[in-house]
Design a protein around this motif. Structure first.
Motif, PDB file in Angstrom:
ATOM      1  N   ASP A  87      77.056  99.812  60.910  1.00  0.00           N
ATOM      2  CA  ASP A  87      77.641 100.511  61.927  1.00  0.00           C
ATOM      3  C   ASP A  87      76.766 101.571  62.567  1.00  0.00           C
ATOM      4  O   ASP A  87      76.984 101.622  63.907  1.00  0.00           O
ATOM      5  N   ILE A  88      75.807 102.110  61.765  1.00  0.00           N
ATOM      6  CA  ILE A  88      75.030 102.907  62.326  1.00  0.00           C
ATOM      7  C   ILE A  88      73.811 102.440  63.368  1.00  0.00           C
ATOM      8  O   ILE A  88      73.909 102.736  64.479  1.00  0.00           O
ATOM      9  N   VAL A  89      73.679 101.203  62.919  1.00  0.00           N
ATOM     10  CA  VAL A  89      72.403 100.373  63.452  1.00  0.00           C
ATOM     11  C   VAL A  89      73.274  99.818  64.859  1.00  0.00           C
ATOM     12  O   VAL A  89      72.600  99.975  65.947  1.00  0.00           O
ATOM     13  N   GLU A  90      74.221  99.358  64.803  1.00  0.00           N
ATOM     14  CA  GLU A  90      75.223  98.808  65.975  1.00  0.00           C
ATOM     15  C   GLU A  90      75.369  99.841  66.760  1.00  0.00           C
ATOM     16  O   GLU A  90      74.931  99.616  68.244  1.00  0.00           O
ATOM     17  N   ALA A  91      75.740 101.235  66.480  1.00  0.00           N
ATOM     18  CA  ALA A  91      76.042 102.243  67.451  1.00  0.00           C
ATOM     19  C   ALA A  91      74.841 102.476  68.394  1.00  0.00           C
ATOM     20  O   ALA A  91      74.678 102.884  69.520  1.00  0.00           O
ATOM     21  N   VAL A  92      73.369 102.763  67.613  1.00  0.00           N
ATOM     22  CA  VAL A  92      72.144 102.999  68.204  1.00  0.00           C
ATOM     23  C   VAL A  92      71.755 101.938  69.070  1.00  0.00           C
ATOM     24  O   VAL A  92      71.545 102.112  70.419  1.00  0.00           O
ATOM     25  N   GLY A 184      79.535  93.507  78.102  1.00  0.00           N
ATOM     26  CA  GLY A 184      80.186  92.868  76.975  1.00  0.00           C
ATOM     27  C   GLY A 184      79.476  91.852  76.601  1.00  0.00           C
ATOM     28  O   GLY A 184      79.403  91.437  75.301  1.00  0.00           O
ATOM     29  N   ASP A 185      78.764  90.968  77.432  1.00  0.00           N
ATOM     30  CA  ASP A 185      77.996  90.086  76.926  1.00  0.00           C
ATOM     31  C   ASP A 185      76.753  90.273  76.306  1.00  0.00           C
ATOM     32  O   ASP A 185      76.132  89.761  75.249  1.00  0.00           O
ATOM     33  N   ALA A 186      76.155  91.489  76.679  1.00  0.00           N
ATOM     34  CA  ALA A 186      75.026  92.003  76.021  1.00  0.00           C
ATOM     35  C   ALA A 186      75.376  92.557  74.632  1.00  0.00           C
ATOM     36  O   ALA A 186      74.510  92.263  73.670  1.00  0.00           O
ATOM     37  N   ALA A 187      76.340  93.043  74.423  1.00  0.00           N
ATOM     38  CA  ALA A 187      76.974  93.549  72.911  1.00  0.00           C
ATOM     39  C   ALA A 187      77.107  92.496  72.267  1.00  0.00           C
ATOM     40  O   ALA A 187      76.932  92.399  71.110  1.00  0.00           O
ATOM     41  N   ALA A 188      77.696  91.251  72.749  1.00  0.00           N
ATOM     42  CA  ALA A 188      78.109  90.203  71.913  1.00  0.00           C
ATOM     43  C   ALA A 188      76.710  89.517  71.558  1.00  0.00           C
ATOM     44  O   ALA A 188      76.566  89.047  70.391  1.00  0.00           O
ATOM     45  N   VAL A 189      75.721  89.417  72.256  1.00  0.00           N
ATOM     46  CA  VAL A 189      74.288  89.174  71.882  1.00  0.00           C
ATOM     47  C   VAL A 189      73.708  90.009  70.637  1.00  0.00           C
ATOM     48  O   VAL A 189      72.963  89.392  69.666  1.00  0.00           O
ATOM     49  N   LEU A 190      73.885  91.303  70.958  1.00  0.00           N
ATOM     50  CA  LEU A 190      73.239  92.031  69.778  1.00  0.00           C
ATOM     51  C   LEU A 190      74.074  91.918  68.486  1.00  0.00           C
ATOM     52  O   LEU A 190      73.462  91.992  67.409  1.00  0.00           O
ATOM     53  N   ARG A 191      75.201  91.815  68.573  1.00  0.00           N
ATOM     54  CA  ARG A 191      76.406  91.641  67.346  1.00  0.00           C
ATOM     55  C   ARG A 191      75.763  90.329  66.661  1.00  0.00           C
ATOM     56  O   ARG A 191      76.022  90.276  65.611  1.00  0.00           O
ATOM     57  N   TYR A 192      75.588  89.150  67.594  1.00  0.00           N
ATOM     58  CA  TYR A 192      75.319  88.202  66.861  1.00  0.00           C
ATOM     59  C   TYR A 192      73.865  88.217  66.188  1.00  0.00           C
ATOM     60  O   TYR A 192      73.816  87.776  65.131  1.00  0.00           O
ATOM     61  N   HIS A 193      72.869  88.890  66.615  1.00  0.00           N
ATOM     62  CA  HIS A 193      71.588  89.059  66.101  1.00  0.00           C
ATOM     63  C   HIS A 193      71.937  89.903  64.706  1.00  0.00           C
ATOM     64  O   HIS A 193      71.280  89.581  63.637  1.00  0.00           O
ATOM     65  N   LEU A 194      72.771  90.983  64.897  1.00  0.00           N
ATOM     66  CA  LEU A 194      72.997  91.600  63.670  1.00  0.00           C
ATOM     67  C   LEU A 194      73.632  90.913  62.569  1.00  0.00           C
ATOM     68  O   LEU A 194      73.454  91.158  61.344  1.00  0.00           O
ATOM     69  N   ALA A 195      74.437  89.753  62.887  1.00  0.00           N
ATOM     70  CA  ALA A 195      75.269  89.026  61.906  1.00  0.00           C
ATOM     71  C   ALA A 195      74.220  88.420  61.212  1.00  0.00           C
ATOM     72  O   ALA A 195      74.288  87.638  60.036  1.00  0.00           O
ATOM     73  N   ARG A 196      72.666  88.032  61.959  1.00  0.00           N
ATOM     74  CA  ARG A 196      71.945  87.290  61.023  1.00  0.00           C
ATOM     75  C   ARG A 196      70.875  88.244  60.179  1.00  0.00           C
ATOM     76  O   ARG A 196      70.129  87.686  59.447  1.00  0.00           O
ATOM     77  N   ILE A 197      71.111  89.369  60.081  1.00  0.00           N
ATOM     78  CA  ILE A 197      70.472  90.313  59.171  1.00  0.00           C
ATOM     79  C   ILE A 197      71.364  90.883  58.014  1.00  0.00           C
ATOM     80  O   ILE A 197      71.013  90.924  57.187  1.00  0.00           O
ATOM     81  N   PHE A 198      72.612  91.258  58.577  1.00  0.00           N
ATOM     82  CA  PHE A 198      73.406  91.671  57.508  1.00  0.00           C
ATOM     83  C   PHE A 198      74.383  90.884  57.046  1.00  0.00           C
ATOM     84  O   PHE A 198      74.687  89.795  57.809  1.00  0.00           O
ATOM     85  N   THR A 199      74.944  90.920  55.639  1.00  0.00           N
ATOM     86  CA  THR A 199      75.752  89.991  55.358  1.00  0.00           C
ATOM     87  C   THR A 199      77.220  90.279  56.067  1.00  0.00           C
ATOM     88  O   THR A 199      77.413  91.479  56.416  1.00  0.00           O
ATOM     89  N   GLY A 200      78.086  89.285  56.091  1.00  0.00           N
ATOM     90  CA  GLY A 200      79.440  89.364  56.423  1.00  0.00           C
ATOM     91  C   GLY A 200      79.701  88.776  57.755  1.00  0.00           C
ATOM     92  O   GLY A 200      80.741  88.759  58.115  1.00  0.00           O
ATOM     93  N   GLY A 201      78.519  88.073  58.348  1.00  0.00           N
ATOM     94  CA  GLY A 201      78.809  87.381  59.447  1.00  0.00           C
ATOM     95  C   GLY A 201      79.026  88.033  60.937  1.00  0.00           C
ATOM     96  O   GLY A 201      79.063  89.529  60.690  1.00  0.00           O
ATOM     97  N   VAL A 202      79.445  87.503  61.874  1.00  0.00           N
ATOM     98  CA  VAL A 202      79.700  88.186  63.159  1.00  0.00           C
ATOM     99  C   VAL A 202      80.971  88.879  63.132  1.00  0.00           C
ATOM    100  O   VAL A 202      82.277  88.175  62.786  1.00  0.00           O
ATOM    101  N   LYS A 203      81.112  90.111  63.570  1.00  0.00           N
ATOM    102  CA  LYS A 203      82.124  90.949  63.598  1.00  0.00           C
ATOM    103  C   LYS A 203      83.376  90.358  64.672  1.00  0.00           C
ATOM    104  O   LYS A 203      82.846  89.842  65.541  1.00  0.00           O
ATOM    105  N   SER A 204      84.563  90.716  64.308  1.00  0.00           N
ATOM    106  CA  SER A 204      85.440  89.965  65.128  1.00  0.00           C
ATOM    107  C   SER A 204      85.403  91.024  66.549  1.00  0.00           C
ATOM    108  O   SER A 204      85.136  92.292  66.548  1.00  0.00           O
ATOM    109  N   GLY A 205      86.043  90.435  67.834  1.00  0.00           N
ATOM    110  CA  GLY A 205      85.886  91.409  68.842  1.00  0.00           C
ATOM    111  C   GLY A 205      84.381  91.647  69.620  1.00  0.00           C
ATOM    112  O   GLY A 205      84.089  92.590  69.876  1.00  0.00           O
ATOM    113  N   ALA A 206      83.663  90.897  69.149  1.00  0.00           N
ATOM    114  CA  ALA A 206      82.075  90.899  69.483  1.00  0.00           C
ATOM    115  C   ALA A 206      81.927  91.333  70.960  1.00  0.00           C
ATOM    116  O   ALA A 206      80.912  92.087  71.190  1.00  0.00           O
TER     117      ALA A 206
END
Length: 210
Positions: A87-92, A184-206
């Protein structure tokens, strides 16, 4: 009885005027006189608080760095009670994406500072260099914490990954400024990449940007 002058308030008023002028006309077009006009004060008053344009520019850069830190903290708090490393990484990272008028102004002016600092050594140090370094250290710490908790790929190099994440988020933020993609598209790309680093997959509402 004469009214007491709040010097910090006046300084902030002048700095905010520079930000508005730079966002509208470009940082290259800003002068002490144009800032005075924007702030509706005399040039002499601007010079009283900032005796050179360089000092005014550096004060504005410091204000940008402080405000960005505040926005990151606000975004982390908005995520709820959970302050998990992801959550902190995503916020930054999401703070690098212009999503409203204030963040658009921040990133537009900050990008212009970056360009100017290449040829103006006076703008190349201090807060301009400290901000990104602090963000990198924060990401490294959070990635390492996630690895220790078993919530991130244990094989990744936290320092290298932090550099990559900041570069990706900065590039995506610039693409939003240029109109190449929506926030929103840029945020989706960031969350897609984070899902490759963190366990739990892509968050909903990306595609949702808070």
């Amino acid at each position: 009885m004469p009214k007491l002058v709040d010097h910090e308030e006046r300084r902030a008023h002048i700095v905010d005027a520079l930000l508005r002028a730079a966002a509208r006309d470009g940082l290259h077009a800003v002068t002490m006189r144009s800032v005075a006009v924007e702030a509706d004060v005399s040039v002499r008053l601007v010079q009283y608080y900032f005796d050179t344009k360089e000092r005014l520019l550096l004060a504005t850069l410091e204000r940008l760095a402080v405000r960005m830190g505040e926005r990151v903290r606000d975004r982390v708090r908005a995520a709820g009670a959970s302050t998990a490393p992801r959550d902190i990484v995503e916020a930054v990272l999401l703070e690098a994406v212009p999503t409203d008028e204030e963040s658009r102004t921040f990133h537009l002016v900050y990008t212009e500072y970056a360009v100017l600092s290449v040829t103006d050594p006076a703008l190349g140090g201090g807060s301009f260099l400290a901000g990104p370094a602090e963000m990198e250290d924060l990401l490294i710490a959070q990635l390492a914490a996630a690895q220790r908790a078993g919530d991130a790929d244990p094989g990744l190099d936290a320092r290298q990954e932090a550099v990559i994440l900041l570069a990706v988020s900065a590039g995506l933020g610039l693409s939003v400024l240029l109109g190449q993609r929506a926030a929103g598209d840029a945020a989706a790309v960031l969350r897609y990449h984070l899902a490759r680093i963190f366990t739990g997959g892509v968050k909903s509402g990306a595609a949702t940007v808070r």
